[in-house]
Each structure stands twice: as C-alpha cells, then as structure tokens.
Scaffold this motif. Structure first.
Motif, short mmCIF file in Angstrom:
data_model
loop_
_atom_site.label_atom_id
_atom_site.label_comp_id
_atom_site.label_asym_id
_atom_site.label_seq_id
_atom_site.Cartn_x
_atom_site.Cartn_y
_atom_site.Cartn_z
N ARG A 1 30.36 14.03 6.87
CA ARG A 1 29.09 13.85 6.17
C ARG A 1 29.01 12.47 5.53
NH1 ARG A 1 28.76 19.84 3.23
NH2 ARG A 1 29.29 21.01 5.12
N ARG B 1 28.11 17.76 12.06
CA ARG B 1 28.76 18.68 13.01
C ARG B 1 28.38 18.31 14.45
NH1 ARG B 1 27.29 22.79 10.62
NH2 ARG B 1 25.41 23.30 11.79
N TYR C 1 29.46 14.85 -1.27
CA TYR C 1 29.03 15.28 0.06
C TYR C 1 30.10 16.09 0.78
CZ TYR C 1 25.01 12.13 -0.27
OH TYR C 1 23.85 11.51 -0.64
N ALA D 1 24.80 18.34 7.00
CA ALA D 1 25.92 19.09 7.57
C ALA D 1 25.72 19.32 9.07
CB ALA D 1 26.07 20.42 6.84
#
Length: 310
Positions: free
Chosen positions: A261, A255, A227, A251
């Motif tokens: 992740r 973020r 990941y 992702a």
C-alpha cells in the motif's frame, strides 16, 4: 521530474548515527539524491530542547564519504528552531533577516558544506515583514549559499505574495512549497495532532498545476505507518467515510498490482497531476528499499482513475 526525497528528521536522535549512515548509504546506492532536514530536527527528542542533531549526523556522514557532496542534494530549513527549550514551537526563532542569515550559517557549519541545494522557510512568520524575509532569502541565494528557495507550512496566498515581491525586485524567490499531503485526507476543519502542520489543499494543487516553475513537496506521505501497520492507526481527524473508501481501494490496488500500500501511495503521488515530491522517512533498510522500489512503479491509468475517484 518529481522524485522521492529522504526525510532525515530522526537522524541523530531516535535513529542512531550508525543506522543513519547505513540508511544514507543505501539511499544513494538506490539512486536517491535529495536529503531533507531542518535546523530544528529533532529538538523534541533531544535533552537540550534544541535541534541540529540531524544536520550534524549528515555532516559527519559527508565528511566520511569523499566525493559524496557532489552526488547528493541537500535541503534544510530555518524558522522553527526554539529560542526557549521549555516552550518549543511556542517560541520559534522566526524569519527576520538576522535570524535567517544566522540560521543558514549555523546549518552550513553543521552540514560541513558551503551551500545547500534548497533552503526553506520552515514556518510562516507574520511578525516579520514579508519583504524583509524575501530579501534575506534572496541574499543567501545571491551569495551562493542556497541554490533554490522554498516555503514550508505557508499558505499559498502568502507564497504568491512573496514571489511577487521577489519578481518586482528582480531577485530569487521561492520556487517550491512543502506541505502535508497524502492519499487520505482529514475531515475539513478537523484539528491535526501536529498543530504546526499545514495541509496542501485542492487550491494548492491547482496553484502548483497552473505554474510549472513551482514544485510541491509533501511530508507525512505514509501517515506514520498508518497504511500498512495495525499498530499505527490513523488519527481521529481521518475518521470519516471518505477514508474508509480510499483505504479499501488502496488495498485492492496494492493486491492487484502485487505491491505494498505504501508503494501505491508513493506512485500515486509521483505520477499525479501535479506530480508531487514525497518526503519519506525510513528507520530500517527494508523499509527504505520498499520506498525506493516505489520510484519505479507506474500505475495503470485505470487503477489511477479508481484511486482518484474513491
């Protein structure tokens, strides 16, 4: 309530004793309790061709930490120790009653304890009579050598049949499953590089969801670094559009949440329905801290829904 389990597979082989001790100490400092190993870890990395190194390291760690045994919970397995060093998993010890009893006593000696808190059938063994295997595990529980019993890499229908046999006999039965599971899934029918791994399927999740007496423990949860590390690509079985979509949403979620992740994946597993116990290995303290931080992460319902629908 599901919690993060420390996978100790590489302790004593790829991860040396000093680093293993440091990881175990940090895990407990961070509030961790469950440590998962097996009697065959890690035979493929040891010159002898046989396992036991992980249990030995944990046993030495416990011996040097007075009072630690009362603070942690031990999980180990039997059934997949090779009987022939040249054949590995092509010649496993299996799950006959004699093997189960002998394997348990050997594990207890290596761990330096009089009981384990979870004892797993590591593999499915159809050469052994299932009723005999159920009886052998029940005897260990009745003798106080195992607090709980579970089945790893075993189809749900076989687990249910074993549980029915135990219930009919009024003896302790399997109360947990351990299977491979993560946020991304391989193509249906695709062969995994690790051919001994069995996947948790949608019907497995449904089975656990419908029975509150069952727990699901998942291994390979972080896909061997796939990941978050460009040098650890996912294996070919995971190459399909669904993986592409899920990795993109993963992702985005990481973020927006300001986390990694890996942490999103672990939070997704812990907070799902059913909640899943993720087994996670760590080779550095930084990696372990990242893992343990995920235990406090609660995903916003909207983010979870986005992850589920990807």
């Amino acid at each position: 309530m599901a919690e993060i389990v420390l996978g100790a597979m590489l302790f004593g082989t790829r991860i040396g004793e000093a680093d293993s001790f440091a990881l175990l100490d940090r895990f407990v400092e961070r509030g961790g309790r469950w440590i998962d190993t097996a009697n065959n870890y890690a035979f493929w990395l040891h010159p002898s061709g046989f396992g036991g190194q992980s249990e030995q390291v944990i046993g030495r760690w416990l011996a040097k930490r007075p009072g630690m045994r009362e603070r942690i919970l031990l999980s180990t397995k039997a059934g997949a120790q090779p009987t022939d060093a040249t054949r590995g998993l092509d010649a496993p010890e299996g799950l006959s009653p004699v093997v189960v009893r002998v394997a348990m006593d050997a594990s207890l000696r290596r761990l330096g304890t009089d009981h384990v808190d979870m004892y797993w059938a590591h593999i499915e063994d159809r050469s052994a009579d299932l009723a005999d295997t159920v009886g052998a595990f029940a005897e260990l529980a009745a003798a106080g050598k195992a607090r709980r019993l579970g089945a790893s890499n075993t189809p749900a229908w076989r687990v249910e049949r074993a549980r029915a046999l135990a219930a009919t006999r009024h003896v302790p039965g399997w109360t947990a499953l351990q299977l491979r599971y993560s946020y991304v899934q391989p193509r249906p029918g695709a062969l995994l590089a690790a051919t001994s791994h069995r996947l948790a399927m949608p019907e497995t999740l449904d089975y656990v969801r419908a029975d509150p007496t069952l727990d699901l423990w998942a291994y390979s949860t972080l896909m061997n670094g796939g990941y978050g590390r460009a040098d650890r690509p996912l294996e070919e079985a995971y190459e399909h559009p669904g993986t592409t979509r899920r990795l993109a949403v993963l992702a985005e979620t990481a973020r927006e949440s300001g986390v990694t992740r890996n942490q999103v994946v672990l939070a997704w597993l812990l907070g799902g329905d059913p909640a899943i116990w993720p087994i996670v290995g760590a080779s550095t303290l930084d990696r372990l801290d990242e893992v343990m931080d995920a235990g406090d992460l609660k995903l916003d319902p909207a983010l979870r829904a986005r992850l589920d629908l990807a």
